[in-house]
Design an enzyme around this catalytic site. Structure first.
Site, PDB file in Angstrom:
ATOM      1  N   LYS A  46     -17.390 -65.652 -47.977  1.00 21.96           N
ATOM      2  CA  LYS A  46     -17.700 -66.976 -47.411  1.00 21.96           C
ATOM      3  C   LYS A  46     -18.054 -67.967 -48.518  1.00 21.96           C
ATOM      4  O   LYS A  46     -18.445 -69.089 -48.271  1.00 21.96           O
ATOM      5  CB  LYS A  46     -18.892 -66.882 -46.442  1.00 21.96           C
ATOM      6  CG  LYS A  46     -18.640 -66.081 -45.189  1.00 21.96           C
ATOM      7  CD  LYS A  46     -19.746 -66.313 -44.171  1.00 21.96           C
ATOM      8  CE  LYS A  46     -21.023 -65.635 -44.593  1.00 21.96           C
ATOM      9  NZ  LYS A  46     -22.098 -65.812 -43.590  1.00 21.96           N
ATOM     10  N   LYS A  48     -20.548 -67.479 -50.713  1.00 23.31           N
ATOM     11  CA  LYS A  48     -22.008 -67.469 -50.945  1.00 23.31           C
ATOM     12  C   LYS A  48     -22.356 -66.297 -51.845  1.00 23.31           C
ATOM     13  O   LYS A  48     -21.712 -65.257 -51.826  1.00 23.31           O
ATOM     14  CB  LYS A  48     -22.749 -67.319 -49.618  1.00 23.31           C
ATOM     15  CG  LYS A  48     -22.559 -68.513 -48.679  1.00 23.31           C
ATOM     16  CD  LYS A  48     -23.562 -68.465 -47.546  1.00 23.31           C
ATOM     17  CE  LYS A  48     -23.644 -69.810 -46.849  1.00 23.31           C
ATOM     18  NZ  LYS A  48     -24.716 -69.852 -45.840  1.00 23.31           N
TER      19      LYS A  48
HETATM   20  N1  C2G Z   1     -29.013 -73.005 -39.599  1.00 23.05           N
HETATM   21  C1  C2G Z   1     -29.720 -73.984 -38.892  1.00 23.05           C
HETATM   22  N2  C2G Z   1     -30.452 -74.895 -39.574  1.00 23.05           N
HETATM   23  C2  C2G Z   1     -30.512 -74.855 -40.934  1.00 23.05           C
HETATM   24  C3  C2G Z   1     -29.820 -73.856 -41.650  1.00 23.05           C
HETATM   25  C4  C2G Z   1     -29.066 -72.929 -40.954  1.00 23.05           C
HETATM   26  O1  C2G Z   1     -29.666 -74.039 -37.647  1.00 23.05           O
HETATM   27  N3  C2G Z   1     -31.263 -75.795 -41.593  1.00 23.05           N
HETATM   28  C5  C2G Z   1     -28.219 -72.051 -38.826  1.00 23.05           C
HETATM   29  C6  C2G Z   1     -26.736 -72.102 -39.167  1.00 23.05           C
HETATM   30  O2  C2G Z   1     -26.092 -73.126 -38.436  1.00 23.05           O
HETATM   31  C7  C2G Z   1     -26.279 -70.710 -38.749  1.00 23.05           C
HETATM   32  C8  C2G Z   1     -27.522 -69.840 -38.981  1.00 23.05           C
HETATM   33  O3  C2G Z   1     -28.631 -70.741 -39.139  1.00 23.05           O
HETATM   34  O4  C2G Z   1     -25.947 -70.701 -37.363  1.00 23.05           O
HETATM   35  C9  C2G Z   1     -27.391 -68.980 -40.215  1.00 23.05           C
HETATM   36  O5  C2G Z   1     -27.091 -69.837 -41.305  1.00 23.05           O
HETATM   37  P1  C2G Z   1     -26.477 -69.167 -42.630  1.00 23.05           P
HETATM   38  O6  C2G Z   1     -27.329 -68.051 -43.062  1.00 23.05           O
HETATM   39  O7  C2G Z   1     -26.127 -70.273 -43.586  1.00 23.05           O
HETATM   40  O8  C2G Z   1     -25.150 -68.503 -42.047  1.00 23.05           O
HETATM   41  P2  C2G Z   1     -23.640 -68.950 -42.277  1.00 23.05           P
HETATM   42  O9  C2G Z   1     -23.306 -68.822 -43.722  1.00 23.05           O
HETATM   43  O10 C2G Z   1     -23.467 -70.238 -41.596  1.00 23.05           O
HETATM   44  O11 C2G Z   1     -22.875 -67.737 -41.553  1.00 23.05           O
HETATM   45  O12 C2G Z   1     -19.458 -65.778 -38.955  1.00 23.05           O
HETATM   46  C10 C2G Z   1     -20.489 -66.755 -38.984  1.00 23.05           C
HETATM   47  C11 C2G Z   1     -21.099 -66.846 -40.355  1.00 23.05           C
HETATM   48  O13 C2G Z   1     -21.542 -65.570 -40.793  1.00 23.05           O
HETATM   49  C12 C2G Z   1     -22.239 -67.843 -40.347  1.00 23.05           C
END
Ligand code: C2G
Length: 154
Positions: A46, A48
């Site tokens: 992804k 990251k």
């Molecule tokens: N999130 C949020 N507010 C933030 C940061 C993150 O609501 N300030 C939410 C994101 O929208 C996501 C969840 O927290 O739904 C997890 O965020 P991440 O760890 O960044 O996950 P991500 O890389 O978006 O992975 O298949 C789906 C992916 O694995 C999602």
């Protein structure tokens, strides 16, 4: 009446209030919340580079009162299978994913909840870098160099 299962996925690196707000809100939508935590390999896919290992990120999510189950997220394609396997009623993500998983509406309700503004793992990482001593040493050396050049100009 069968239990209403809610599902989400994420890396959850450097766990913060934005993650917690989302998980708590998702848990309120049903009776159980399941979370697919991205493995280190899938996180890299992804784009990251998590600071916290998958094992520790999964353990932190598993410890939350609002989370009832945790499993690895290893690929983009596993969601439909997970939804069927766990009899999921609601798939939810933060709004930065708005529309990206609408194809899953064929299997369950799909919702996108507002992100928590002003915080992200990326921002935390940047702040940590600024605070990092080695980084401040570099900054000081650069400033000293600029000062010596400015002095010569006077
Ligand atoms: N999130 C949020 N507010 C933030 C940061 C993150 O609501 N300030 C939410 C994101 O929208 C996501 C969840 O927290 O739904 C997890 O965020 P991440 O760890 O960044 O996950 P991500 O890389 O978006 O992975 O298949 C789906 C992916 O694995 C999602």
């Amino acid at each position: 009446m069968s239990e209403k299962v809610v599902l989400t996925y994420g890396t959850f690196d450097l766990f913060h209030i934005g993650h917690l707000n989302l998980l708590r809100r998702l848990r309120q939508l049903g009776d159980r919340l399941l979370v697919g935590v991205s493995t280190d390999e899938f996180s890299k896919l992804k784009g990251k580079q998590p600071i916290i290992s998958f094992t520790d990120r999964a353990e932190i999510i598993r410890a939350l009162r609002c989370v009832d189950g945790v499993f690895p997220e290893e690929c983009w394609e596993q969601k439909a299978g997970d939804i069927r396997k766990h009899c999921v009623s609601v798939f939810g993500m933060g709004s930065d994913w708005e529309g990206r998983f609408d194809e899953l509406k064929a299997y369950c309700e799909v919702i996108y909840l507002p992100r928590t503004e002003g915080i992200s793992s990326t921002e935390i990482r940047k702040t940590l870098k600024i605070l990092d001593r080695a980084h401040t040493r570099e900054l000081k050396q650069a400033l000293d160099l600029v000062s010596s050049i400015v002095e010569r100009l006077d």
